[in-house]
Design a protein around this motif. Structure first.
Motif, PDB file in Angstrom:
ATOM      1  N   PRO A 143      43.186  43.659  35.798  1.00  0.00           N
ATOM      2  CA  PRO A 143      43.320  42.213  36.047  1.00  0.00           C
ATOM      3  C   PRO A 143      42.178  41.738  36.948  1.00  0.00           C
ATOM      4  N   LEU A 144      42.070  40.439  37.074  1.00  0.00           N
ATOM      5  CA  LEU A 144      40.965  39.866  37.856  1.00  0.00           C
ATOM      6  C   LEU A 144      41.343  39.639  39.316  1.00  0.00           C
ATOM      7  N   ALA A 145      40.392  39.899  40.208  1.00  0.00           N
ATOM      8  CA  ALA A 145      40.481  39.419  41.595  1.00  0.00           C
ATOM      9  C   ALA A 145      39.258  38.527  41.786  1.00  0.00           C
ATOM     10  N   LEU A 146      39.502  37.285  42.159  1.00  0.00           N
ATOM     11  CA  LEU A 146      38.408  36.306  42.210  1.00  0.00           C
ATOM     12  C   LEU A 146      38.098  35.866  43.633  1.00  0.00           C
ATOM     13  N   ILE A 147      36.809  35.796  43.925  1.00  0.00           N
ATOM     14  CA  ILE A 147      36.367  35.156  45.170  1.00  0.00           C
ATOM     15  C   ILE A 147      35.363  34.086  44.758  1.00  0.00           C
ATOM     16  N   GLU A 148      35.673  32.828  45.094  1.00  0.00           N
ATOM     17  CA  GLU A 148      34.736  31.756  44.761  1.00  0.00           C
ATOM     18  C   GLU A 148      33.964  31.343  46.015  1.00  0.00           C
ATOM     19  N   ARG A 161      45.278  28.079  34.596  1.00  0.00           N
ATOM     20  CA  ARG A 161      46.361  27.088  34.438  1.00  0.00           C
ATOM     21  C   ARG A 161      45.993  26.031  33.403  1.00  0.00           C
ATOM     22  N   TYR A 162      44.775  26.042  32.908  1.00  0.00           N
ATOM     23  CA  TYR A 162      44.311  24.981  32.020  1.00  0.00           C
ATOM     24  C   TYR A 162      44.270  25.457  30.574  1.00  0.00           C
ATOM     25  N   PRO A 196      42.834  35.960  31.038  1.00  0.00           N
ATOM     26  CA  PRO A 196      43.122  37.185  31.789  1.00  0.00           C
ATOM     27  C   PRO A 196      44.102  36.968  32.945  1.00  0.00           C
ATOM     28  N   GLU A 197      44.791  38.048  33.281  1.00  0.00           N
ATOM     29  CA  GLU A 197      45.709  37.994  34.424  1.00  0.00           C
ATOM     30  C   GLU A 197      44.892  37.976  35.721  1.00  0.00           C
ATOM     31  N   VAL A 198      45.329  37.151  36.670  1.00  0.00           N
ATOM     32  CA  VAL A 198      44.638  37.068  37.965  1.00  0.00           C
ATOM     33  C   VAL A 198      45.600  37.572  39.042  1.00  0.00           C
ATOM     34  N   VAL A 199      45.178  38.608  39.794  1.00  0.00           N
ATOM     35  CA  VAL A 199      46.076  39.136  40.835  1.00  0.00           C
ATOM     36  C   VAL A 199      45.711  38.657  42.231  1.00  0.00           C
ATOM     37  N   ALA A 200      44.504  38.128  42.392  1.00  0.00           N
ATOM     38  CA  ALA A 200      44.118  37.603  43.712  1.00  0.00           C
ATOM     39  C   ALA A 200      43.048  36.551  43.506  1.00  0.00           C
ATOM     40  N   ARG A 201      43.112  35.508  44.318  1.00  0.00           N
ATOM     41  CA  ARG A 201      42.068  34.465  44.230  1.00  0.00           C
ATOM     42  C   ARG A 201      41.901  33.829  45.602  1.00  0.00           C
ATOM     43  N   VAL A 202      40.662  33.680  46.000  1.00  0.00           N
ATOM     44  CA  VAL A 202      40.395  33.030  47.287  1.00  0.00           C
ATOM     45  C   VAL A 202      39.081  32.260  47.177  1.00  0.00           C
ATOM     46  N   GLY A 203      39.054  31.084  47.778  1.00  0.00           N
ATOM     47  CA  GLY A 203      37.836  30.278  47.782  1.00  0.00           C
ATOM     48  C   GLY A 203      37.290  30.170  49.198  1.00  0.00           C
TER      49      GLY A 203
END
Ligand SMILES: C[S@@+](CC[C@H](N)C(=O)[O-])C[C@H]1O[C@@H](n2cnc3c(N)ncnc32)[C@H](O)[C@@H]1O
Length: 349
Positions: A143-148, A161-162, A196-203
């Motif tokens: 799964p994805l872990a995202l940092i923006e 969500r879109y 894709p599944e996202v398990v963590a996201r932070v901006g």
């Protein structure tokens, strides 16, 4: 500092306003007209002397004006802004005269906004470029872990969500209140179905826009060009989605926050660090520091970086790049190009 058009710095600001007029072109006939007029207006140029050096000054000036119009000031000028007065409003008189008067009348407040606010346009339709880029970059088994980096209100962190409509393929939750359309002009971008599944996201952002704060949201909305009612609609829908599912946003300098964010990112995930329309606000040294930092951090785990940026002078579209950082090395590859607001995509990888 008091500047006018005869001063070398003032001349540069006036030139920037003319370039902005060319840049908005047919997409905002009102801004094209007003920016050309502002380039010949000493009040406009003097106001822009207060803009921070890292910021695109014309965007700040026009956002500051629209921000005040949205609170109800200047109804005559507002009548020329479909995004403020509504699409059916009857424009009153000459917009340039109304604009010049508005600048003089509200000069102190406009100057204060220009000096203190930042260009933080959060364009959710850019997710149409991010979606295939994440797919190209990630480990498909994880799964994805995202940092923006430079997340603004964090609207693009909620890309899953879109709903997406690329003409030939659709993706994302069919029941989403927000559909993002995109024309694929060439190539075969890997559109994942499902997302894709996202398990963590932070901006990370110097000045995160809190979607629960009406004033901050008004500023972000003011950055949208006044004829682009479809963009206003998407922004407002995305803000409503974010209010229900607020992403984690951390305030501060991304280069300082990144090492800790990477460290605390879950291990059993494909870590993607991404940024769109941020590095134009950075110095060349800071761009190099970001590269060094990711190279170093990737000694411990692979990191994939997605960049959607318009950096070349006079560029008319964004370049999408994937860089894999691993074991002290980095391998960049160009994935394609995208319209700066996500209207179309040309895939090359
Ligand atoms: C033009 S907005 C783009 C927002 C979003 N990435 C998008 O494409 O819709 C740029 C954002 O980057 C942030 N930013 C610029 N430099 C930064 C830095 N050094 N650290 C953290 N955030 C930064 C700004 O505050 C702003 O919110």
């Amino acid at each position: 500092m008091v500047l006018n058009r005869d001063h070398p710095e003032g001349g540069k600001l006036a030139e920037g306003l003319r370039r902005f007029a060319d840049h908005v072109g047919d997409q905002s006939p009102l801004y094209r007209t007003l920016a050309r007029a502002a380039a010949e207006d000493d009040t406009a140029v003097a106001i822009l002397a207060d803009a921070p050096h890292s910021q695109p000054p014309a965007n700040l000036l026009f956002a500051a004006v629209q921000y005040l119009l949205l609170e109800g000031s200047g109804p005559r000028l507002a009548s020329h802004y479909p995004a403020v007065a509504g699409p059916g409003a009857e424009p009153e008189g000459d917009p340039v005269a109304a604009f010049r008067e508005f600048l003089v009348e509200h000069r102190d407040r406009i100057s204060a906004l220009v000096a203190s606010r930042r260009v933080q346009t959060n364009e959710v339709r850019r997710c149409t470029a991010l979606l295939p880029a994440f797919t190209a970059a990630r480990d498909p088994m994880l799964p994805l872990a995202l940092i923006e980096v430079g997340a603004s209100a964090g609207l693009n962190l909620l890309f899953d969500r879109y709903h997406y409509d690329y003409g030939t393929v659709e993706s994302g939750p069919a029941g989403s209140p927000l559909t993002l359309t995109c024309e694929i002009r060439s190539g075969h971008p890997p559109i994942p179905v499902p997302v894709p599944e996202v398990v963590a996201r932070v901006g990370l952002d110097l000045h995160p826009i809190d979607v629960a704060d009406p004033d901050a949201v008004r500023w972000a909305r003011s950055l949208i060009w006044p004829e682009q009612l479809d963009r206003v609609g998407r922004f407002e829908t995305a803000v409503a989605i974010a209010r229900e599912n607020p992403p984690t946003l951390v305030r501060g300098e991304a280069l300082e926050l990144l090492p800790r964010s990477i460290e605390s990112s879950p291990g059993e995930a494909s870590l993607v660090v991404y940024h769109s329309f941020v590095l134009n606000q950075w110095t060349a040294e800071d761009r190099d520091r970001l590269d060094d930092l990711l190279t170093q951090a990737a000694n411990h785990r692979p990191i994939d970086r997605i960049s959607v940026e318009m950096l070349a002078p006079g560029a008319e579209y964004a370049e999408i790049t994937h860089t894999r950082y691993q074991g002290g090395k980095s391998e960049p590859r160009r994935l394609g190009t995208a319209h700066y607001h996500g209207v179309w995509l040309q895939w090359e990888a």
